[in-house]
Every structure is written in structure tokens, then in C-alpha cells.
Design a protein around this motif. Structure first.
Motif, PDB file in Angstrom:
ATOM      1  N   PRO A 313       0.808  -1.223   0.000  1.00 10.44           N
ATOM      2  CA  PRO A 313       0.000   0.000   0.000  1.00 10.44           C
ATOM      3  C   PRO A 313       0.842   1.275   0.000  1.00 10.44           C
ATOM      4  CG  PRO A 313      -0.094  -1.076   2.146  1.00 10.44           C
ATOM      5  CD  PRO A 313       0.623  -2.001   1.230  1.00 10.44           C
ATOM      6  N   VAL A 322      -4.440   6.039   1.484  1.00 13.16           N
ATOM      7  CA  VAL A 322      -3.502   4.942   1.294  1.00 13.16           C
ATOM      8  C   VAL A 322      -4.237   3.840   0.541  1.00 13.16           C
ATOM      9  CG1 VAL A 322      -2.100   3.191   2.424  1.00 13.16           C
ATOM     10  CG2 VAL A 322      -2.177   5.519   3.357  1.00 13.16           C
ATOM     11  N   PHE A 363       2.097 -10.295  -7.935  1.00 15.21           N
ATOM     12  CA  PHE A 363       2.830 -10.892  -6.808  1.00 15.21           C
ATOM     13  C   PHE A 363       3.883 -11.877  -7.321  1.00 15.21           C
ATOM     14  CE2 PHE A 363       2.679 -14.821  -4.120  1.00 15.21           C
ATOM     15  CZ  PHE A 363       3.427 -14.366  -3.050  1.00 15.21           C
ATOM     16  N   GLN A 367       8.420 -11.953  -7.361  1.00  8.67           N
ATOM     17  CA  GLN A 367       9.098 -12.948  -6.524  1.00  8.67           C
ATOM     18  C   GLN A 367      10.539 -12.534  -6.259  1.00  8.67           C
ATOM     19  OE1 GLN A 367       7.357 -16.060  -5.370  1.00  8.67           O
ATOM     20  NE2 GLN A 367       5.981 -14.392  -5.865  1.00  8.67           N
ATOM     21  N   GLY A 368      10.869 -12.369  -4.984  1.00  4.82           N
ATOM     22  CA  GLY A 368      12.234 -12.032  -4.605  1.00  4.82           C
ATOM     23  C   GLY A 368      12.501 -10.540  -4.522  1.00  4.82           C
ATOM     24  N   ALA A 369      11.605  -9.718  -5.043  1.00  2.40           N
ATOM     25  CA  ALA A 369      11.820  -8.264  -4.989  1.00  2.40           C
ATOM     26  C   ALA A 369      11.637  -7.777  -3.554  1.00  2.40           C
ATOM     27  CB  ALA A 369      10.847  -7.545  -5.915  1.00  2.40           C
ATOM     28  N   PRO A 370      12.444  -6.803  -3.148  1.00  2.00           N
ATOM     29  CA  PRO A 370      12.379  -6.348  -1.749  1.00  2.00           C
ATOM     30  C   PRO A 370      11.132  -5.530  -1.467  1.00  2.00           C
ATOM     31  CG  PRO A 370      13.974  -5.045  -2.986  1.00  2.00           C
ATOM     32  CD  PRO A 370      13.490  -6.125  -3.915  1.00  2.00           C
ATOM     33  N   THR A 371      10.347  -6.008  -0.512  1.00  2.00           N
ATOM     34  CA  THR A 371       9.105  -5.334  -0.138  1.00  2.00           C
ATOM     35  C   THR A 371       9.365  -3.868   0.208  1.00  2.00           C
ATOM     36  OG1 THR A 371       8.286  -7.413   0.740  1.00  2.00           O
ATOM     37  CG2 THR A 371       7.176  -5.409   1.488  1.00  2.00           C
TER      38      THR A 371
ATOM     39  N   LEU B 259       0.708   7.422   5.005  1.00  2.00           N
ATOM     40  CA  LEU B 259       1.035   5.994   5.106  1.00  2.00           C
ATOM     41  C   LEU B 259       1.581   5.678   6.492  1.00  2.00           C
ATOM     42  CD1 LEU B 259       1.273   3.189   3.854  1.00  2.00           C
ATOM     43  CD2 LEU B 259       3.536   3.829   3.005  1.00  2.00           C
ATOM     44  N   TRP B 309       3.264 -11.331   5.229  1.00  2.00           N
ATOM     45  CA  TRP B 309       2.984 -10.364   4.147  1.00  2.00           C
ATOM     46  C   TRP B 309       3.536 -10.860   2.802  1.00  2.00           C
ATOM     47  CZ3 TRP B 309       0.052  -6.367   2.872  1.00  2.00           C
ATOM     48  CH2 TRP B 309       0.385  -5.678   1.697  1.00  2.00           C
ATOM     49  N   ILE B 310       4.781 -11.278   2.819  1.00  2.00           N
ATOM     50  CA  ILE B 310       5.424 -11.632   1.549  1.00  2.00           C
ATOM     51  C   ILE B 310       4.947 -12.968   1.007  1.00  2.00           C
ATOM     52  CG2 ILE B 310       7.492 -10.265   1.999  1.00  2.00           C
ATOM     53  CD1 ILE B 310       8.882 -12.893   2.771  1.00  2.00           C
ATOM     54  N   ALA B 311       4.165 -13.703   1.779  1.00  2.00           N
ATOM     55  CA  ALA B 311       3.717 -15.040   1.354  1.00  2.00           C
ATOM     56  C   ALA B 311       2.314 -15.031   0.754  1.00  2.00           C
ATOM     57  CB  ALA B 311       3.767 -16.004   2.530  1.00  2.00           C
ATOM     58  N   TYR B 312       1.696 -13.883   0.692  1.00  2.00           N
ATOM     59  CA  TYR B 312       0.343 -13.798   0.120  1.00  2.00           C
ATOM     60  C   TYR B 312       0.336 -12.914  -1.112  1.00  2.00           C
ATOM     61  CZ  TYR B 312      -1.646 -16.386   3.928  1.00  2.00           C
ATOM     62  OH  TYR B 312      -1.960 -17.402   4.791  1.00  2.00           O
ATOM     63  N   ALA B 359      -2.933  -4.243   7.177  1.00  2.00           N
ATOM     64  CA  ALA B 359      -2.151  -4.592   5.981  1.00  2.00           C
ATOM     65  C   ALA B 359      -0.983  -3.626   5.812  1.00  2.00           C
ATOM     66  CB  ALA B 359      -3.043  -4.594   4.744  1.00  2.00           C
ATOM     67  N   ALA B 360      -1.247  -2.345   6.010  1.00  2.00           N
ATOM     68  CA  ALA B 360      -0.160  -1.357   5.887  1.00  2.00           C
ATOM     69  C   ALA B 360       0.927  -1.637   6.929  1.00  2.00           C
ATOM     70  CB  ALA B 360      -0.712   0.060   6.066  1.00  2.00           C
ATOM     71  N   PHE B 363       2.874  -4.712   5.804  1.00  2.00           N
ATOM     72  CA  PHE B 363       3.701  -4.286   4.663  1.00  2.00           C
ATOM     73  C   PHE B 363       4.948  -3.567   5.158  1.00  2.00           C
ATOM     74  CE2 PHE B 363       4.378  -0.404   1.984  1.00  2.00           C
ATOM     75  CZ  PHE B 363       4.985  -1.007   0.893  1.00  2.00           C
ATOM     76  N   ALA B 366       7.544  -5.705   6.686  1.00  2.00           N
ATOM     77  CA  ALA B 366       8.218  -6.549   5.687  1.00  2.00           C
ATOM     78  C   ALA B 366       9.168  -5.766   4.787  1.00  2.00           C
ATOM     79  CB  ALA B 366       7.175  -7.275   4.837  1.00  2.00           C
ATOM     80  N   GLN B 367       9.390  -4.497   5.102  1.00  2.00           N
ATOM     81  CA  GLN B 367      10.267  -3.682   4.246  1.00  2.00           C
ATOM     82  C   GLN B 367      11.572  -4.416   3.939  1.00  2.00           C
ATOM     83  OE1 GLN B 367       9.247  -0.221   3.142  1.00  2.00           O
ATOM     84  NE2 GLN B 367       7.545  -1.574   3.651  1.00  2.00           N
ATOM     85  N   GLY B 368      11.825  -4.631   2.669  1.00  2.00           N
ATOM     86  CA  GLY B 368      13.061  -5.267   2.255  1.00  2.00           C
ATOM     87  C   GLY B 368      12.998  -6.778   2.173  1.00  2.00           C
ATOM     88  N   ALA B 369      11.944  -7.380   2.712  1.00  2.00           N
ATOM     89  CA  ALA B 369      11.842  -8.846   2.651  1.00  2.00           C
ATOM     90  C   ALA B 369      11.512  -9.278   1.218  1.00  2.00           C
ATOM     91  CB  ALA B 369      10.755  -9.337   3.605  1.00  2.00           C
ATOM     92  N   PRO B 370      12.075 -10.408   0.802  1.00  2.00           N
ATOM     93  CA  PRO B 370      11.883 -10.837  -0.587  1.00  2.00           C
ATOM     94  C   PRO B 370      10.470 -11.355  -0.841  1.00  2.00           C
ATOM     95  CG  PRO B 370      13.173 -12.453   0.617  1.00  2.00           C
ATOM     96  CD  PRO B 370      12.966 -11.303   1.556  1.00  2.00           C
ATOM     97  N   THR B 371       9.798 -10.712  -1.770  1.00  2.00           N
ATOM     98  CA  THR B 371       8.431 -11.087  -2.117  1.00  2.00           C
ATOM     99  C   THR B 371       8.343 -12.571  -2.476  1.00  2.00           C
ATOM    100  OG1 THR B 371       8.081  -8.867  -2.978  1.00  2.00           O
ATOM    101  CG2 THR B 371       6.533 -10.567  -3.714  1.00  2.00           C
ATOM    102  N   GLY B 372       7.349 -13.239  -1.906  1.00  2.00           N
ATOM    103  CA  GLY B 372       7.071 -14.615  -2.299  1.00  2.00           C
ATOM    104  C   GLY B 372       7.898 -15.672  -1.592  1.00  2.00           C
TER     105      GLY B 372
END
Lengths: 518, 518
Positions: A313, A322, A363, A367-371, B259, B309-312, B359-360, B363, B366-372
Motif C-alpha cells: 500500500p 492509502v 505478486f 518474486q524475490g523483490a524487496p518489499t 502511510l 505479508w510476503i507469502a500472500y 495490511a499497511a 507491509f 516486511a520492508q526489504g523482505a523478498p516477495t514470495g
């Protein structure tokens, strides 16, 4: 090369005579079967009585190709713009009426069967990938199908049908493009593409296209001749690769199970939002996500989905709140896809199938991109600096005519197939994005155009041209802003106060103030 | 130390006489002011006539502390469980009735004002962080406030009020806990905490608590004496740090703007979901997100939000569809927070304020965590292997009584303050999670318990104890499964067919089959 020379010797025996300026019915068939008294040999002698060409000799099939394309080739062969000593002699003996007649005759013939059988090998997969997807990341190559049509049957005068064409001919032409021996392509597009193909790819593409069943081409948009000069200078060196540290997963790496199925559905919706069964009811025009997000939302510098996913968001000035990623998608439906004009009359709900599927697709691409990395290289469109001359729709009109109308049409309506498939997206008018869309802002459109257009030769336009043509496109009428308050000036003041929207500011080509269109 | 010796000399002059077994009204005050004929000195001589203690000498204030706590300390001092030569002599001369009387007397006295003034310095910030948040990531330290109450006024007999206590006393006690000189804490919790505090932190905490305005403690839950033996052997070495490569952003690194405001709101909702104005209407029990996701959803091994967060979106067997993160949150409301019993009667909608804000918040964590990355170390609760003995609610009842009831109460109802703040969450009954929640599955509860309970000494339970106590907790009645079909056995078959749910399988303590509770 030897074969061409031999053919040249044969046809040179026929005396050269000036043809009539007009040609009555039946002239096309007569030229095809008997040649002309002025010296053109019967086309059938090389291309076969049914126009299917000659596999062994590498003579192309011409039956069932677009009349516009055949005409253009004959004219180019006559003028030398297309370099072929044998056909040059033939074509120079045909007048305009005869060219039209014989082109029409062959175009009307039924397309013969495919000239080869599809080989299920590695080369075939390689070719299928290039035909369907191109290779944007590595070489910024658009998919063959983007210009030659989804079935390979061609579009208009500049993009010939390739399906069922003679394999040897296809290979020789790709090599000719690559080596600069053939140069009669619009904007140098085909040369830039071919220059980046490997020998193996050329062989594979020729084999694959030769095996596809040929069909009717899609008519061209109404447009003036495109500018060809762009090719030689700018386009061949243009490769506006936007730097990016991130790569989305390979297309064939879809996960299995229900999530994979949903991701696949999202990709399908992304490609054909306007007509996919899950999303069509929410789309009030003829656009798809992919029209603003090239390479199915994968391409850096083309507002890729992977960069968007990890950035939401986020607070947006447009909504003053937001927004979640799903809400951002709703915004695309509301504005770019003009949901108000759809059968549903509104954007899909947050838990609807298209929103779910598109979110799952984004999503997966991320995959793997930094949140949370809102500054990931490649996000959005690269900002385009303003030029000293500003932007001018009138100057842009010239750019549009020579660089854009080729595909998008003089009327901006794009090209839509008889199966209602959008081959080139409409840029204005009732089937395009509405006055609330991001793309109606000239700075956004200019940034998109500079980084991504013309397709496959991005970077060929100067910054000034990109600004001007963006201003031209965004100075046309389009569907009303869904935020319309009932008062044009009030709506303009509330939502279009920036320098980059012409809504409510100037008159469109129809004499009405922009936004007063409906 | 010298002061204690001096006091010892003074009180030893008073003769030792056995006190009565019961004490009439007024006895507490008489002991406080005059001591007992049997040899206890007047409490007021050291602790002051108003019970406010002595700052210089480091004698604690006792006025306004919980009666249960004061009683327990006097008994421990008498028995030697709490080691203090002076107070040992005093306490050993008081019988049970006198202990109760004098404890009640001091407990009823108004708490004096804070004994110090808050210093706004680095130490104060350090202390405030420890008090409010603890230091889970670095040292798995729970927040002081978790046991001593949000205002520092204590909970029941085992968690004394610290607000307004004498600074010197607080410091000396923290050092005594750290060095193992004081050992009368339940389950060794305080020793483990203190062992990990630095000198600077001890000074800062003492200064901060001394400056807080004291108030009434929250009554203890109804519970038997906790097991103290756990302390010496297991708990002091237990530090079940779950490995994790990822760290969420610092709490004070909230972004600015809307935000950031929404993230902050999400954190607030997370902490007090049951009573936050944005979420209370959707919560049908007395639980908050933080009760299953420790350290405000930050802690590895405690189902941290950053890993979720990164798993959905993800496919879930429970819903038989691909759920978005927002939909997953709705599931928490429906089951763990028993939304059906709330005033709204259902989980908040996808675009509701609590879903947006939570959700915010996730999110942001999870800053910087790898998506997925569905296998990010620290995700979920670490799976607990089954034991040869299986799990047994009856064995678990003993574990619960000595390890859990201290905070959660013998009746599982937890502790709720007079301001309706949940201090220890209810584990069963009408105010706890319902029969659809993940935690009603014994394997899930066992995994959570093993990795996270008892608070601050996670790892102190054996695997067998974790399994058994999970079985005990999940063998109690709780709100109906929202998926209830109207037929208990049908519902059990459809939704509780695994080995790890007792729903519809066995009788609860009330003699009814579990799930037949309402």
C-alpha cells in the motif's frame, strides 16, 4: 543468389512495353497467368499457378497476402527501395493500375496450406517464445506477433503475413534484413529486430512460421505512409534499455496448483483485459493492461508490475488515501479501462476474479523483490525532462503521422481484428482511456512514449518529438472523466489543474473544448 | 549492605514471641505502627508512617501495593525463600493472620506520589522502550509492562507494582535478581529477564519506574501457586531464539505522512484489537493480534507479520481458494477474534479501516523482505515433532496449573483490567478464540507454546509438556465454529477430521461434547 540470377536471365527475354494507366476487371489474373505485353513475365511461372511459391527455389507464396502489402512490395521493387534484380525488372513494367490489379488478384486467392510441418524441437520452442513474447529483457525485442498478428497472418501494408510462407524465403529475408540488404521496412523496425537474431533463431522462426496455417490478414488502419527515414539514422542504434537490477521469474516457471492457475489467469487477463471472460464486463473500451505495461508487465521502464507490487500500500494524491495494490488496480479499471462505460458500469470489486488474478500475477512477477522498495530501478516510466521548446500538439501531429499512425491509425482508433482482438490499441476516441487516466497527462504520456515507442525501436524519437506527440495524442477527445461533477470548468479545476492536462483548456479537433466531448 | 546489617541489629533487640493464629480488625494498623509483642518491629519505623519507604536507605514503599504480593513476600521472607536477614526476623514473628492483616492494611493505604522525577534523557528512552516493548529480537526480553501492567501498577501476587517505587530499592532488587541473590520469582521469569539487563538499563529502569505515578494493581487471576522449580533448572538457560535472517524496521522508523499514520494505526489495532475504536466492533472476544503474534507481530517463530505479508496471495486448504493478505486477515477476525460474536457480526470488509491499517502495518514490517519467499526463516511457528507418548489433556492439566494459570487463570479467562484492557489473554471460554481458529488445533497450539511460552522463558517447557498443555487448553469449551452446519457431528467431520482437533470428539469439563457448548 544464383537462382535469382537465373530467373533474371529468363525474364529478360520478354520485351519491355509500357502498360495502360488503368486496368479492367480480369487484368490481375491475366498478368498472373500471362504476364504483360510490356515485359512482365507471368507471375505464375515462378510463384506457381496457385500463388503458393516454390519451396526449393525460395520463391515466396503470394496468394492470400494483403493486397496493400503486395502493392507496396511491387512499388518498392520497381523503385529499387526493395532490392531484387529479377523482380525489379518485372515490377518496373507494371503501371499503378496493373500493380493494384495483380496484387488484388493474388490477395483474393485462397491461401495455400502451410508449406512445412511443425517440428517439436528446441528450435520450435525458441521460435514460439519469440513469436509470442519476444525478448524484451535481453534485447528489447517485441514479439513477432505484435506486428505480424497473433496468428501470423499480417496486418495492413507494412506487416506481412508469415504463416505458411515458404521456409527458405523466410530465412533468406530475415538474413537480408539482418545484413541491411533489405531496407523497405517502416521506421527501420524490422532491421532492428533482425539485427539481433541469431542464426539459430532465424532458422527456427522460418521453420515455425512456415508450418503455421495461413489465413486472412487484418486490414491496415487508415494512415499516411510512415516515415521511413527514421530507420537509417536513429532507429538502428536505438535501444533504450532501462536499467534494472531485478528480473521477474521466467514465464515457464509458473508454480503448480491453484495459485499457479490464478497467476496464469492473471496473465491472460493482463493481455486481453477488454475481452477476457473474467474482466470484459468491467472494461468500457478496447484496452488491456499490456498496452501501458509492455512485455506483459515485465519490462523495466514500462511501469512493470513487479515494481508496483512491492510499492503498495501507498498514499496516492489522486485518491487522497492509502491505497492497497488491489485498489490501485481498481483505479486502472476506472480510468485507463473506462469501467464506467462497461456493462458492469464500475471497476471490479476487491474480491472479484480479475482483481484477485491480476494481483496474484503481479505478486508472482515480484518474486524475490524487496518489499517496500519504492525506488527500485525500472519502476514506472523514466521521467522525461522538459525541453526548452515545451510541448505543442500541432508539432506533434507531424510526428504522429509519420511515426505512430502506421499502427494506431490517423484517427487514433488502432487496429482491431474481425475476432475483436486488439492488434494495435486505440489512443483516443470512445475506445481509449478516459480523461481521468494517468496517460491523459502529457508528461506521463511523453515519458511512456520516449521510453517505449515506437514499439521495438524505443529511443528513436527525440525528447522533443516525444513531448510533442504526447501533447497531440492528449489533445484529442476521449471518454469523460468519471469524476466529472457536471460542470466542465469545475471538473477541470479540481482534477486537471496541472500544466500537463489539456482537459477543459483547449479545443479538440471537433471544435469542442476537450472533455466536452460527451 | 551495611544498612541492612544496621537494621538487623536494631530489630534484634525486640523479643521473639509467637503471634495469634487469627487477627481481628485493626490488627494490621497496630502491627504497622507498634509491631507485635512477639518481636516484629513496627513496619513504619523503616517504611514510614505512610508506607512510602525511604529513598536514601532504599527501603521500598509498600503502601498501595497488592495485598497478595505483600503477603507472598512476607511469607517468602519468613521462610527464607526471599533472602533478607532483617525482614526474615520480622516476618518469622508474624502468623498467617497477622501477615494477611498487615498486608491488607498497607495495600489499602493510598499510594504515595512518585518517588522521583522523570529525566528526559537517553536512559529514559532506553527504559521506556524496555518497559513498553522489551527487546525480543536481541534478547527475547518481553516488555516489563507485559507482567507489571501497562501503567506499572502490578498484577496479582506475583507481579508487583513498580510505578513510584523507591529508585534505590528498584535498582538493588534488579541487581539481586541478576546475581541470583533473589529467587522467589515464578518460573524464574524475573531472573532470566534481569540476567540480560546491563548496568545502564538497570539504572534507567529504576529511575523511570520511580518517576511513574503509582496506582492500584490489577487483581490476580484465580490460580494455584505456580511451579517455582522450573526456574532453577530449565528457565534460566532457556532462550528459544528462533533463527531469522530478516529484521523488520525499527519501531521509531515509521515513515511520515498518511502511510505512516496508517501504519501506526495498524500497530495500535494489532496491540488492542478487542478495544481499538477502529476494530472493536468486529471482535467478539477479548483477544488482540499480538496475543498470537508476539512482539507486535515482529518476532521470528511467533508467526511474524513480515513473513506472512510476503507469502500472500496464497492458496489455503482452509478456504479452498487463493487468499489475498487482506482475506487472510479477515480469517483471523472470523476465527481467532470470533467476529460472529461481535457487534458488527462479521469480519471487517476488505476496504475497511482495520484491514487497511493492519495490511499497511504488515507491509511496513516486511520492508526489504523478498516477495514470495514462503520459506523465510522465522515464518509461522516452528513445527514441533510429535512425542512417543502423544498428547494428553489430563497430563496437560498439571502443566497448566503450575506453568500457565499464574497468568491465564485456572479458568482460562486471563486477566482483564478495570479499564477493560486485556493484561493476560483468555485461552478458552466465551472470550477466547473459537472452534474455527488455527489455535484450536493441538499441533498448532503446541508449536506456539513450545516456541513462545511461558512468556520470556520460552523453551522452558519440554516438548511433551508443550503437547500436553496444548491438548488441555484445546480440550476446553470455546465459541462455536462459524462454519457450524447445525449438526455437531457433520461439522466435526467436515472441518475437524484431523487428529489434532478434539471438537465433537470428547467431552469437555462441563460434561458436554466439545463444540456442543452453544
Amino acid at each position: 543468389m544464383k537462382r535469382w540470377c537465373l530467373a533474371g536471365v529468363l525474364v529478360s527475354l520478354i520485351p519491355l512495353v509500357q502498360a495502360d494507366a488503368t486496368a479492367p476487371a480480369g487484368v490481375g489474373q491475366r498478368i498472373a497467368e500471362q504476364g504483360t505485353p510490356q515485359g512482365a513475365a507471368p507471375c505464375a511461372s515462378c510463384h506457381g499457378p496457385d500463388g503458393s511459391g516454390n519451396a526449393e527455389a525460395g520463391y515466396p507464396r503470394i496468394a492470400g497476402l494483403g493486397a496493400g502489402y503486395l502493392e507496396k512490395q511491387l512499388r518498392d521493387l520497381a523503385s529499387g527501395q526493395r532490392n531484387n534484380p529479377v523482380m525489379h525488372v518485372m515490377a518496373m513494367h507494371l503501371n499503378d493500375a496493373e500493380i493494384a490489379a495483380v496484387a488484388g488478384y493474388y490477395s483474393d486467392l485462397p491461401a495455400p496450406q502451410a508449406s512445412a510441418t511443425l517440428q517439436q524441437d528446441d528450435g520450435s520452442q525458441m521460435a514460439a517464445d519469440l513469436i509470442t513474447w519476444g525478448d524484451w529483457v535481453g534485447r528489447r525485442l517485441p514479439a513477432c506477433a505484435r506486428c505480424h498478428g497473433p496468428d501470423g497472418n499480417g496486418i495492413g501494408a507494412h506487416f506481412p503475413g508469415l504463416a505458411g510462407q515458404q521456409q527458405r524465403y523466410l530465412e533468406s529475408q530475415l538474413r537480408a534484413w539482418r545484413q541491411g540488404q533489405r531496407t523497405n521496412d517502416p521506421l527501420g523496425m524490422m532491421r532492428r529486430v533482425a539485427q539481433q537474431l541469431t542464426d539459430a533463431e532465424i532458422r527456427a522462426l522460418a521453420a515455425d512460421y512456415a508450418a503455421l496455417p495461413p489465413g486472412r490478414p487484418t486490414p491496415a488502419p487508415n494512415a499516411p505512409e510512415p516515415g521511413f527515414q527514421l530507420a537509417a539514422e536513429a532507429a538502428l542504434t536505438a535501444s533504450a534499455q532501462v536499467p534494472s537490477d531485478f528480473q521477474p521469474p521466467a514465464r515457464n516457471a509458473l508454480p503448480s496448483g491453484p495459485l499457479g492457475a490464478m497467476i496464469g489467469e492473471g496473465q491472460a487477463i493482463f493481455l486481453e483485459t477488454y475481452r477476457h471472460p473474467a474482466s470484459a464486463q468491467y472494461v468500457g473500451n478496447k484496452l488491456a493492461c499490456v498496452h501501458c505495461h509492455l512485455d506483459t508487465g515485465r519490462l523495466a521502464g514500462s511501469a512493470p508490475m513487479w515494481a508496483a507490487w512491492i510499492a503498495y500500500p501507498a498514499y496516492r494524491n489522486k485518491t487522497k488515501q492509502v491505497d492497497s495494490f488491489a485498489e490501485r488496480l481498481q483505479g486502472c479499471f476506472t480510468y485507463s479501462l473506462n469501467a464506467e462505460g462497461s456493462s458492469a458500469g464500475a471497476a471490479p470489486s476487491l474480491d472479484s476474479e480479475p482483481i484477485r488474478a491480476l494481483a496474484a500475477y503481479a505478486f508472482w512477477l515480484a518474486q524475490g523483490a524487496p518489499t517496500g522498495a519504492t525506488k527500485l530501478p525500472g519502476r514506472g516510466y523514466p521521467r522525461l525532462e522538459e525541453t526548452p521548446r515545451g510541448f505543442d500538439p500541432q508539432r506533434g501531429e507531424q510526428v504522429y503521422a509519420t511515426r505512430c499512425a502506421l499502427c494506431h491509425g490517423s484517427d487514433g482508433a488502432g487496429v482491431i481484428s474481425t475476432e475483436h482482438q486488439v492488434l494495435f490499441p486505440p489512443l483516443w476516441g470512445p475506445q481509449s482511456y478516459n480523461w481521468g487516466a494517468g496517460m491523459q497527462a502529457i508528461d506521463t504520456a511523453a515519458a511512456f512514449i520516449k521510453a517505449n515507442m515506437p514499439l521495438g525501436i524505443a529511443g528513436a524519437l527525440t525528447d522533443q518529438e516525444a513531448w510533442d506527440v504526447a501533447a497531440f495524442v492528449d489533445a484529442q477527445q476521449r471518454p469523460q472523466d468519471p469524476r466529472f461533477t457536471g460542470d466542465l470548468q469545475e471538473t477541470a479545476k479540481r482534477f486537471h489543474s496541472g500544466r500537463f492536462s489539456l482537459y477543459g483548456q483547449v479545443k479538440g479537433p471537433d471544435g469542442r473544448i476537450l472533455g466536452a466531448g460527451r
